[in-house]
Write a protein that holds these residues in place. Structure first.
Motif, PDB file in Angstrom:
ATOM      1  N   ALA A 299     -24.685 -19.098 -28.165  1.00  0.00           N
ATOM      2  CA  ALA A 299     -24.313 -17.619 -28.354  1.00  0.00           C
ATOM      3  C   ALA A 299     -23.751 -17.393 -29.838  1.00  0.00           C
ATOM      4  CB  ALA A 299     -23.852 -16.909 -27.160  1.00  0.00           C
ATOM      5  N   PRO A 300     -24.228 -16.880 -30.568  1.00  0.00           N
ATOM      6  CA  PRO A 300     -23.321 -16.865 -32.056  1.00  0.00           C
ATOM      7  C   PRO A 300     -22.104 -15.916 -31.592  1.00  0.00           C
ATOM      8  CG  PRO A 300     -25.783 -16.331 -32.373  1.00  0.00           C
ATOM      9  CD  PRO A 300     -25.779 -16.356 -30.992  1.00  0.00           C
ATOM     10  N   LEU A 301     -20.906 -16.434 -32.110  1.00  0.00           N
ATOM     11  CA  LEU A 301     -19.596 -15.820 -32.087  1.00  0.00           C
ATOM     12  C   LEU A 301     -18.900 -15.894 -30.764  1.00  0.00           C
ATOM     13  CD1 LEU A 301     -20.231 -12.657 -34.476  1.00  0.00           C
ATOM     14  CD2 LEU A 301     -19.502 -14.974 -34.972  1.00  0.00           C
ATOM     15  N   MET A 302     -19.769 -16.521 -29.706  1.00  0.00           N
ATOM     16  CA  MET A 302     -19.231 -16.607 -28.266  1.00  0.00           C
ATOM     17  C   MET A 302     -18.947 -17.918 -27.936  1.00  0.00           C
ATOM     18  SD  MET A 302     -19.034 -13.201 -26.960  1.00  0.00           S
ATOM     19  CE  MET A 302     -19.539 -13.349 -25.184  1.00  0.00           C
ATOM     20  N   ALA A 303     -17.925 -18.500 -28.141  1.00  0.00           N
ATOM     21  CA  ALA A 303     -17.486 -19.873 -28.122  1.00  0.00           C
ATOM     22  C   ALA A 303     -17.828 -20.703 -26.679  1.00  0.00           C
ATOM     23  CB  ALA A 303     -16.211 -20.430 -28.409  1.00  0.00           C
ATOM     24  N   GLY A 304     -19.015 -21.378 -26.463  1.00  0.00           N
ATOM     25  CA  GLY A 304     -19.066 -22.068 -25.385  1.00  0.00           C
ATOM     26  C   GLY A 304     -20.190 -21.055 -24.206  1.00  0.00           C
ATOM     27  N   PHE A 305     -20.899 -20.146 -25.133  1.00  0.00           N
ATOM     28  CA  PHE A 305     -21.670 -19.366 -24.016  1.00  0.00           C
ATOM     29  C   PHE A 305     -23.076 -19.693 -24.686  1.00  0.00           C
ATOM     30  CE2 PHE A 305     -18.072 -16.870 -23.081  1.00  0.00           C
ATOM     31  CZ  PHE A 305     -18.320 -16.283 -21.863  1.00  0.00           C
ATOM     32  N   ARG A 306     -24.109 -19.497 -23.715  1.00  0.00           N
ATOM     33  CA  ARG A 306     -25.429 -19.546 -24.160  1.00  0.00           C
ATOM     34  C   ARG A 306     -26.506 -18.248 -23.811  1.00  0.00           C
ATOM     35  NH1 ARG A 306     -26.557 -24.522 -25.372  1.00  0.00           N
ATOM     36  NH2 ARG A 306     -28.831 -24.384 -24.972  1.00  0.00           N
ATOM     37  N   LEU A 307     -27.223 -18.140 -24.509  1.00  0.00           N
ATOM     38  CA  LEU A 307     -27.906 -16.870 -24.491  1.00  0.00           C
ATOM     39  C   LEU A 307     -29.116 -17.103 -23.724  1.00  0.00           C
ATOM     40  CD1 LEU A 307     -28.167 -15.536 -28.063  1.00  0.00           C
ATOM     41  CD2 LEU A 307     -26.796 -14.599 -26.466  1.00  0.00           C
ATOM     42  N   ARG A 308     -29.602 -15.885 -22.892  1.00  0.00           N
ATOM     43  CA  ARG A 308     -30.579 -15.892 -21.901  1.00  0.00           C
ATOM     44  C   ARG A 308     -31.346 -14.555 -22.179  1.00  0.00           C
ATOM     45  NH1 ARG A 308     -29.508 -19.115 -16.775  1.00  0.00           N
ATOM     46  NH2 ARG A 308     -27.735 -20.269 -17.307  1.00  0.00           N
ATOM     47  N   ASP A 309     -32.610 -14.280 -22.110  1.00  0.00           N
ATOM     48  CA  ASP A 309     -33.428 -13.503 -21.863  1.00  0.00           C
ATOM     49  C   ASP A 309     -33.645 -13.383 -20.480  1.00  0.00           C
ATOM     50  OD1 ASP A 309     -33.079 -12.408 -24.489  1.00  0.00           O
ATOM     51  OD2 ASP A 309     -34.789 -12.865 -25.126  1.00  0.00           O
ATOM     52  N   VAL A 310     -33.526 -12.180 -19.849  1.00  0.00           N
ATOM     53  CA  VAL A 310     -33.947 -12.144 -18.425  1.00  0.00           C
ATOM     54  C   VAL A 310     -34.541 -10.912 -18.068  1.00  0.00           C
ATOM     55  CG1 VAL A 310     -32.880 -12.149 -15.873  1.00  0.00           C
ATOM     56  CG2 VAL A 310     -31.729 -13.156 -17.771  1.00  0.00           C
ATOM     57  N   ALA A 311     -35.867 -11.169 -17.373  1.00  0.00           N
ATOM     58  CA  ALA A 311     -36.779  -9.811 -17.128  1.00  0.00           C
ATOM     59  C   ALA A 311     -36.129  -9.368 -15.755  1.00  0.00           C
ATOM     60  CB  ALA A 311     -38.169 -10.369 -17.033  1.00  0.00           C
ATOM     61  N   VAL A 312     -35.894  -7.884 -15.978  1.00  0.00           N
ATOM     62  CA  VAL A 312     -35.256  -7.185 -14.548  1.00  0.00           C
ATOM     63  C   VAL A 312     -36.122  -6.339 -14.089  1.00  0.00           C
ATOM     64  CG1 VAL A 312     -32.941  -7.802 -15.734  1.00  0.00           C
ATOM     65  CG2 VAL A 312     -34.214  -5.699 -16.117  1.00  0.00           C
ATOM     66  N   GLY A 313     -37.443  -6.168 -14.306  1.00  0.00           N
ATOM     67  CA  GLY A 313     -38.352  -5.385 -13.708  1.00  0.00           C
ATOM     68  C   GLY A 313     -38.741  -4.188 -14.703  1.00  0.00           C
TER      69      GLY A 313
END
Length: 299
Positions: free
Chosen positions: A7-21
């Protein structure tokens, strides 16, 4: 669920796209382990607003920093004639589904600005899911509209500008989205440099999209219509989860309202205080915010 990498600018974080309905996908940055914690941004920011405190929180919690529907890289559906697609009820349901998809049935939630309004509705609609609630620099929506006066309308003019029928505000903002975004942030924050150029560029990347501008207008239109209907329908209901209210001592909310008292009208267990800053506490006073959150969440 789609994994997207660091995740850009978020040290140690990873991005996800989650379908929520309902055809909605929510973009979220995740990291850490332990009790679950959901972070919800406000307007005009994205999940990146938590960049200064999220890594430290991830040392103790399973942190999910999400983009609200209509913001950042989350889905931007049409609002509909009654703006129901951007009701705080619908936006809260997105986040409940997101957390369940990530394996979190119960969690604490921290919301700044619009995210605080979504979190408030979430705590009312889904009391079994919300363990603790923190809201940053807001009084309840219904309270603020009910007590509108010249001072509030002048300081928070966009509450009345963005709710005008489409496409009036959209067309006006689209004329110079970068200027409008910069002016909005600079007027609300009281700590020069709190939003670094890299963060502003990320906000602008998302804001520089007509679909985002329209979604933001729909968010505010919903707040002035269907959200007030929902608030009136359960006016006697109170948030059962412990609530922390923090606000900027140099901002509009603290100047115009007794913030803790407004929340005691809506919640049973309220504590909080002002910080020496403007509207965006997590960017202006991250160390103090982190200290307050850790004390509250670890009680």
């Amino acid at each position: 669920m789609k994994e997207l990498g660091p995740a850009p600018l978020m040290a140690g974080f990873r991005l996800r796209d989650v379908a929520v309905g309902g055809g909605i996908t929510i973009r979220a940055a995740t990291a850490g382990s332990g009790p679950a914690l959901l972070l919800l941004h406000g307007h005009p920011q994205t999940h990146v607003t938590w960049r200064k405190i999220a890594p430290a929180l991830a040392g103790r919690f399973s942190v999910v920093a999400a983009d609200l529907r209509g913001y950042g890289d989350s889905s931007k559906p049409a609002g509909g004639g009654d703006h129901a697609a951007y009701s705080k009820r619908a936006m809260a349901a997105d986040q409940i589904a997101l957390m369940r998809a990530l394996g979190h049935e119960r969690f604490a939630v921290v919301g700044h600005d619009r995210g605080g309004r979504v979190a408030h509705r979430m705590a009312l609609d889904h009391p079994g899911a919300v363990e603790r609630l923190a809201v940053f620099d807001i009084a309840p929506t219904a309270t603020m509209y009910a007590r509108t006066d010249r001072a509030f309308a002048t300081r928070y003019f966009w509450w009345f500008f963005l709710i005008q029928p489409a496409p009036l505000p959209e067309r006006m903002i689209d004329a110079d989205r970068a200027w409008y975004l910069r002016r909005h942030i600079d007027n609300q924050l009281k700590t020069p440099g709190a939003t670094e150029p890299e963060a502003f560029a990320e906000y602008l990347r998302c804001y520089d999209d007509p679909a985002t501008v329209h979604a933001i207008c729909e968010d505010y239109r919903a707040a002035a219509s269907i959200d007030l209907e929902h608030d009136a329908a359960d006016a006697g209901a109170k948030v059962e989860a412990p609530l922390l209210a923090l606000w900027g001592g140099r901002g509009t909310v603290g100047a115009l309202y007794d913030v803790p008292e407004t929340w005691r009208e809506k919640a049973r267990d309220v504590r909080g205080r002002a910080l020496d800053c403007g509207h965006c506490l997590q960017e202006e006073r991250p160390d103090e915010v982190l200290e307050e959150l850790l004390g509250f969440l670890n009680r």
